[in-house]
Design an enzyme around this catalytic site. Structure first.
Site, mmCIF file in Angstrom:
data_model
loop_
_atom_site.group_PDB
_atom_site.id
_atom_site.type_symbol
_atom_site.label_atom_id
_atom_site.label_comp_id
_atom_site.label_asym_id
_atom_site.label_seq_id
_atom_site.Cartn_x
_atom_site.Cartn_y
_atom_site.Cartn_z
ATOM 1 N N LYS A 14 0.840 -1.208 0.000
ATOM 2 C CA LYS A 14 0.000 0.000 0.000
ATOM 3 C C LYS A 14 0.876 1.261 0.000
ATOM 4 O O LYS A 14 0.689 2.146 -0.831
ATOM 5 C CB LYS A 14 -0.934 0.015 1.227
ATOM 6 C CG LYS A 14 -1.881 -1.181 1.290
ATOM 7 C CD LYS A 14 -2.852 -1.086 2.455
ATOM 8 C CE LYS A 14 -2.216 -1.189 3.836
ATOM 9 N NZ LYS A 14 -1.682 -2.520 4.192
ATOM 10 N N ARG A 89 -9.572 0.002 9.302
ATOM 11 C CA ARG A 89 -9.041 -1.329 9.583
ATOM 12 C C ARG A 89 -10.023 -2.162 10.389
ATOM 13 O O ARG A 89 -9.744 -3.319 10.691
ATOM 14 C CB ARG A 89 -7.757 -1.172 10.396
ATOM 15 C CG ARG A 89 -6.506 -1.652 9.702
ATOM 16 C CD ARG A 89 -5.358 -1.399 10.662
ATOM 17 N NE ARG A 89 -4.134 -2.030 10.265
ATOM 18 C CZ ARG A 89 -3.180 -1.443 9.541
ATOM 19 N NH1 ARG A 89 -3.333 -0.229 9.086
ATOM 20 N NH2 ARG A 89 -2.079 -2.097 9.270
ATOM 21 N N ARG A 128 11.362 -6.095 4.188
ATOM 22 C CA ARG A 128 11.255 -4.711 4.671
ATOM 23 C C ARG A 128 12.017 -4.535 5.992
ATOM 24 O O ARG A 128 12.583 -3.469 6.235
ATOM 25 C CB ARG A 128 9.773 -4.348 4.845
ATOM 26 C CG ARG A 128 9.531 -2.889 5.228
ATOM 27 C CD ARG A 128 8.085 -2.486 5.073
ATOM 28 N NE ARG A 128 7.232 -3.112 6.081
ATOM 29 C CZ ARG A 128 5.889 -3.040 6.064
ATOM 30 N NH1 ARG A 128 5.273 -2.415 5.094
ATOM 31 N NH2 ARG A 128 5.186 -3.620 7.004
ATOM 32 N N ARG A 134 11.532 -0.999 11.598
ATOM 33 C CA ARG A 134 10.228 -1.006 12.254
ATOM 34 C C ARG A 134 10.159 -2.148 13.241
ATOM 35 O O ARG A 134 10.295 -3.308 12.862
ATOM 36 C CB ARG A 134 9.120 -1.171 11.199
ATOM 37 C CG ARG A 134 8.708 0.136 10.558
ATOM 38 C CD ARG A 134 7.655 -0.079 9.514
ATOM 39 N NE ARG A 134 6.463 -0.765 10.004
ATOM 40 C CZ ARG A 134 5.326 -0.860 9.321
ATOM 41 N NH1 ARG A 134 5.246 -0.304 8.127
ATOM 42 N NH2 ARG A 134 4.303 -1.495 9.816
ATOM 43 N N ARG A 146 -0.114 -9.845 13.512
ATOM 44 C CA ARG A 146 -0.708 -8.814 12.643
ATOM 45 C C ARG A 146 -1.522 -9.463 11.527
ATOM 46 O O ARG A 146 -2.577 -8.947 11.145
ATOM 47 C CB ARG A 146 0.383 -7.920 12.059
ATOM 48 C CG ARG A 146 0.883 -6.891 13.084
ATOM 49 C CD ARG A 146 2.258 -6.365 12.735
ATOM 50 N NE ARG A 146 2.288 -5.625 11.489
ATOM 51 C CZ ARG A 146 3.395 -5.458 10.762
ATOM 52 N NH1 ARG A 146 4.534 -6.001 11.151
ATOM 53 N NH2 ARG A 146 3.349 -4.745 9.662
#
Ligand code: ADP
Length: 188
Positions: A14, A89, A128, A134, A146
């Site tokens: 996204k 969400r 990532r 992160r 998640r």
């Protein structure tokens, strides 16, 4: 004004696709994840509360993100619309979004949904984690949680936007450019 919901599981791409979308359609990009991460970086009270939830792969309370979105809607001028990335969400957030845009006499334009299989989510996030720092990408059990949260709380939105006739599904596998042209085709 256009109100696009950019939807998809964690790691679907996204954030990667949002840049090209906002440029082509003159939209304001609102990423609730990014807004929350800047609150954390700035060490605000909200950021401190959000950090513990985010680092463990949990959602922050609906009201917190709804207030952020509303503030952005009010404070943004000179665009043709908004690209909402990572919001809504939950079903409650989707309903809150409908009420917010209705207050402006508008409607959600479309839900652009980038879909990838769970196996690819894990590969993308692992990659990532090497590039971006992160905390929620670093631990496999948090990533797993998640993904579970996505299936339990966020996936029901597919039905919500399908029922409203606003759901556009994009195949999120392949290269960045391939996915981008599928998105543009759907939005054009
Ligand atoms: P990703 O889509 O890769 O999971 P995001 O940057 O969109 O990453 O979100 C990171 C985290 O921020 C989420 O796991 C969640 O804890 C929090 N968050 C972001 N958007 C929302 C939202 N709309 N509602 C609740 N929590 C959110």
């Amino acid at each position: 004004m256009k109100y696009y919901v950019l939807f998809g599981p964690p790691g679907a791409g996204k954030g990667t696709q949002a840049g090209a979308m906002v440029e082509r359609y003159n939209l304001c990009h609102i990423s609730t994840g990014e807004l929350l991460r800047s609150e954390i970086a700035a060490g605000t009270e909200l950021g401190l509360k959000a950090k513990a939830l985010i680092d463990n792969g949990n959602l922050v309370p609906d009201q917190v993100v709804e207030d952020m979105i509303e503030a952005k809607f009010r404070g943004t001028k000179g665009v043709d619309g908004f690209l909402l990335d990572g919001f809504p969400r939950t079903l409650a957030q989707a309903e809150a979004l409908d009420s917010m845009v209705e207050k402006h006499g508008e409607n959600v334009t479309a839900c652009i949904s980038i879909m990838i299989p769970d196996s690819l989510i894990k590969t993308r996030i692992a990659h990532r984690a090497l590039v971006e720092d992160r905390a929620d990408d670093a631990r496999p059990e948090v990533v797993e949680h998640r993904i579970e949260t996505y299936h339990a709380k966020t996936e029901p939105l597919i039905q919500f936007y399908k029922a409203a006739g606003k759901y556009k599904e994009i195949d999120g596998t392949g290269t960045i450019e391939e996915v981008r042209s599928r998105i543009f085709e759907a939005m054009d």
